[in-house]
Scaffold this motif. Structure first.
Motif, PDB file in Angstrom:
ATOM      1  N   GLY A  96      22.411 -60.153 -50.307  1.00 32.10           N
ATOM      2  CA  GLY A  96      23.251 -61.240 -49.419  1.00 32.10           C
ATOM      3  C   GLY A  96      22.763 -62.275 -49.920  1.00 32.10           C
ATOM      4  N   LEU A  97      21.351 -62.597 -50.109  1.00 34.38           N
ATOM      5  CA  LEU A  97      20.809 -63.847 -50.481  1.00 34.38           C
ATOM      6  C   LEU A  97      21.980 -64.435 -51.636  1.00 34.38           C
ATOM      7  N   ARG A  98      22.117 -63.672 -52.869  1.00 25.67           N
ATOM      8  CA  ARG A  98      22.764 -64.241 -54.030  1.00 25.67           C
ATOM      9  C   ARG A  98      24.253 -64.699 -53.581  1.00 25.67           C
ATOM     10  N   THR A  99      24.799 -63.952 -52.577  1.00 28.84           N
ATOM     11  CA  THR A  99      26.130 -64.400 -52.202  1.00 28.84           C
ATOM     12  C   THR A  99      26.002 -65.753 -51.562  1.00 28.84           C
ATOM     13  N   LEU A 100      25.346 -66.009 -50.699  1.00 31.57           N
ATOM     14  CA  LEU A 100      24.869 -67.414 -50.025  1.00 31.57           C
ATOM     15  C   LEU A 100      24.514 -68.132 -51.067  1.00 31.57           C
ATOM     16  N   GLN A 101      23.651 -67.936 -52.051  1.00 30.39           N
ATOM     17  CA  GLN A 101      23.336 -69.044 -53.233  1.00 30.39           C
ATOM     18  C   GLN A 101      24.705 -69.407 -53.866  1.00 30.39           C
ATOM     19  N   LEU A 102      25.531 -68.518 -54.251  1.00 36.51           N
ATOM     20  CA  LEU A 102      26.618 -68.774 -54.753  1.00 36.51           C
ATOM     21  C   LEU A 102      27.746 -69.579 -54.018  1.00 36.51           C
ATOM     22  N   ALA A 103      27.834 -69.294 -52.708  1.00 37.90           N
ATOM     23  CA  ALA A 103      28.426 -69.940 -51.810  1.00 37.90           C
ATOM     24  C   ALA A 103      28.050 -71.233 -51.671  1.00 37.90           C
ATOM     25  N   PHE A 104      26.764 -71.622 -51.707  1.00 36.54           N
ATOM     26  CA  PHE A 104      26.176 -72.758 -51.449  1.00 36.54           C
ATOM     27  C   PHE A 104      26.655 -73.763 -52.669  1.00 36.54           C
ATOM     28  N   ARG A 105      26.730 -73.064 -54.073  1.00 36.71           N
ATOM     29  CA  ARG A 105      27.050 -73.775 -55.260  1.00 36.71           C
ATOM     30  C   ARG A 105      28.530 -74.216 -55.152  1.00 36.71           C
ATOM     31  N   GLU A 106      29.328 -73.279 -54.691  1.00 33.97           N
ATOM     32  CA  GLU A 106      30.811 -73.573 -54.612  1.00 33.97           C
ATOM     33  C   GLU A 106      31.280 -74.686 -53.511  1.00 33.97           C
ATOM     34  N   ALA A 107      30.343 -74.597 -52.400  1.00 33.06           N
ATOM     35  CA  ALA A 107      30.519 -75.565 -51.400  1.00 33.06           C
ATOM     36  C   ALA A 107      29.965 -76.849 -51.644  1.00 33.06           C
ATOM     37  N   SER A 108      29.216 -77.127 -52.605  1.00 34.31           N
ATOM     38  CA  SER A 108      28.371 -78.494 -53.085  1.00 34.31           C
ATOM     39  C   SER A 108      29.481 -79.429 -54.047  1.00 34.31           C
ATOM     40  N   PRO A 109      29.762 -80.494 -53.321  1.00 32.59           N
ATOM     41  CA  PRO A 109      30.568 -81.402 -54.354  1.00 32.59           C
ATOM     42  C   PRO A 109      30.006 -81.915 -55.612  1.00 32.59           C
ATOM     43  N   PHE A 110      28.844 -81.758 -55.770  1.00 31.14           N
ATOM     44  CA  PHE A 110      27.883 -81.934 -57.003  1.00 31.14           C
ATOM     45  C   PHE A 110      26.882 -80.560 -57.113  1.00 31.14           C
ATOM     46  N   PRO A 111      27.482 -79.571 -57.424  1.00 31.02           N
ATOM     47  CA  PRO A 111      26.532 -78.396 -57.810  1.00 31.02           C
ATOM     48  C   PRO A 111      25.290 -78.777 -58.609  1.00 31.02           C
ATOM     49  N   ASP A 112      24.116 -78.141 -58.047  1.00 29.76           N
ATOM     50  CA  ASP A 112      22.951 -78.073 -58.734  1.00 29.76           C
ATOM     51  C   ASP A 112      23.010 -77.432 -60.022  1.00 29.76           C
ATOM     52  N   GLU A 113      22.038 -77.872 -60.870  1.00 30.90           N
ATOM     53  CA  GLU A 113      21.804 -77.290 -62.224  1.00 30.90           C
ATOM     54  C   GLU A 113      21.427 -75.729 -62.017  1.00 30.90           C
ATOM     55  N   PRO A 114      21.708 -75.025 -62.883  1.00 32.76           N
ATOM     56  CA  PRO A 114      21.300 -73.509 -62.814  1.00 32.76           C
ATOM     57  C   PRO A 114      19.605 -73.690 -62.811  1.00 32.76           C
ATOM     58  N   GLY A 115      19.134 -72.913 -61.714  1.00 31.03           N
ATOM     59  CA  GLY A 115      17.708 -72.772 -61.390  1.00 31.03           C
ATOM     60  C   GLY A 115      17.254 -73.858 -60.221  1.00 31.03           C
ATOM     61  N   GLN A 116      18.086 -74.710 -60.159  1.00 28.92           N
ATOM     62  CA  GLN A 116      17.611 -75.892 -59.047  1.00 28.92           C
ATOM     63  C   GLN A 116      18.356 -75.774 -57.693  1.00 28.92           C
ATOM     64  N   GLY A 117      19.154 -74.843 -57.591  1.00 27.87           N
ATOM     65  CA  GLY A 117      19.825 -74.538 -56.077  1.00 27.87           C
ATOM     66  C   GLY A 117      18.885 -73.722 -55.383  1.00 27.87           C
ATOM     67  N   PRO A 118      19.296 -73.791 -54.006  1.00 24.44           N
ATOM     68  CA  PRO A 118      18.583 -73.182 -52.790  1.00 24.44           C
ATOM     69  C   PRO A 118      17.766 -71.966 -53.120  1.00 24.44           C
ATOM     70  N   GLY A 119      16.757 -71.985 -53.075  1.00 27.62           N
ATOM     71  CA  GLY A 119      15.944 -70.545 -53.232  1.00 27.62           C
ATOM     72  C   GLY A 119      15.620 -69.982 -54.692  1.00 27.62           C
ATOM     73  N   GLU A 120      16.303 -70.922 -55.623  1.00 28.38           N
ATOM     74  CA  GLU A 120      16.315 -70.454 -56.976  1.00 28.38           C
ATOM     75  C   GLU A 120      14.817 -70.699 -57.559  1.00 28.38           C
ATOM     76  N   LYS A 121      13.684 -71.385 -56.867  1.00 23.87           N
ATOM     77  CA  LYS A 121      12.551 -71.470 -57.455  1.00 23.87           C
ATOM     78  C   LYS A 121      11.721 -69.943 -57.165  1.00 23.87           C
ATOM     79  N   PHE A 122      12.437 -69.259 -56.158  1.00 21.81           N
ATOM     80  CA  PHE A 122      12.131 -67.841 -56.052  1.00 21.81           C
ATOM     81  C   PHE A 122      12.498 -66.679 -56.748  1.00 21.81           C
ATOM     82  N   THR A 123      13.846 -67.113 -56.919  1.00 18.94           N
ATOM     83  CA  THR A 123      14.806 -66.043 -57.458  1.00 18.94           C
ATOM     84  C   THR A 123      15.085 -66.124 -58.915  1.00 18.94           C
ATOM     85  N   GLY A 124      14.936 -67.524 -59.195  1.00 22.73           N
ATOM     86  CA  GLY A 124      15.496 -67.662 -60.836  1.00 22.73           C
ATOM     87  C   GLY A 124      17.040 -68.070 -60.527  1.00 22.73           C
ATOM     88  N   ALA A 125      17.393 -68.482 -61.640  1.00 24.18           N
ATOM     89  CA  ALA A 125      18.824 -69.095 -61.640  1.00 24.18           C
ATOM     90  C   ALA A 125      19.868 -67.885 -61.262  1.00 24.18           C
TER      91      ALA A 125
END
Length: 130
Positions: A96-125
């Motif tokens: 569920g977390l991964r699905t939300l992280q991907l949805a965040f990336r998709e919703a972002s007009p300027f997606p974060d670099e891999p590993g810099q998205g929300p929660g990725e400091k805990f989960t990895g890219a």
């Protein structure tokens, strides 16, 4: 002075279908930790989904700054709790977390670099599966 704080015995039990069961109350001392952790993660996931514009009001509720905070808190909780609650409970929460992280990336007009998205400091890219 009046005590306005909620008391553990006032917490309603959740019904099997996910709705509150107002007639039943459970003492917080009787609730297993894995159930409390699961309930908190579902609330965080639901709130993040709303802030990602994935709920009834759609983009009217879109707030990526708020979604980032919720997803990061969720990632920290799941990562910290996983060894304690076991893979049978943590696996679906991670999905569920991964699905939300991907949805965040998709919703972002300027997606974060891999590993810099929300929660990725805990989960990895997080990458979309091919």
């Amino acid at each position: 002075m009046t005590d306005n704080a909620a008391h553990p015995q006032d917490i309603p039990a959740a019904a099997a279908d996910g709705r509150d069961a107002p007639a039943e109350r459970r003492d917080l001392a009787d609730v297993p930790a894995v159930e409390v952790i699961g309930t908190v993660t579902v609330h965080l996931m639901s709130a993040a989904a709303v802030k990602l514009g994935l709920a009834e009001n759609g983009e009217a509720d879109l707030d990526l700054d708020e979604a980032r905070k919720l997803i990061t808190a969720l990632a920290g909780l799941i990562t910290a709790a996983a060894p304690e609650i076991g893979s049978q409970h943590a696996g679906p929460l991670r999905d569920g977390l991964r699905t939300l992280q991907l949805a965040f990336r998709e919703a972002s007009p300027f997606p974060d670099e891999p590993g810099q998205g929300p929660g990725e400091k805990f989960t990895g890219a997080v990458y979309a599966r091919a």
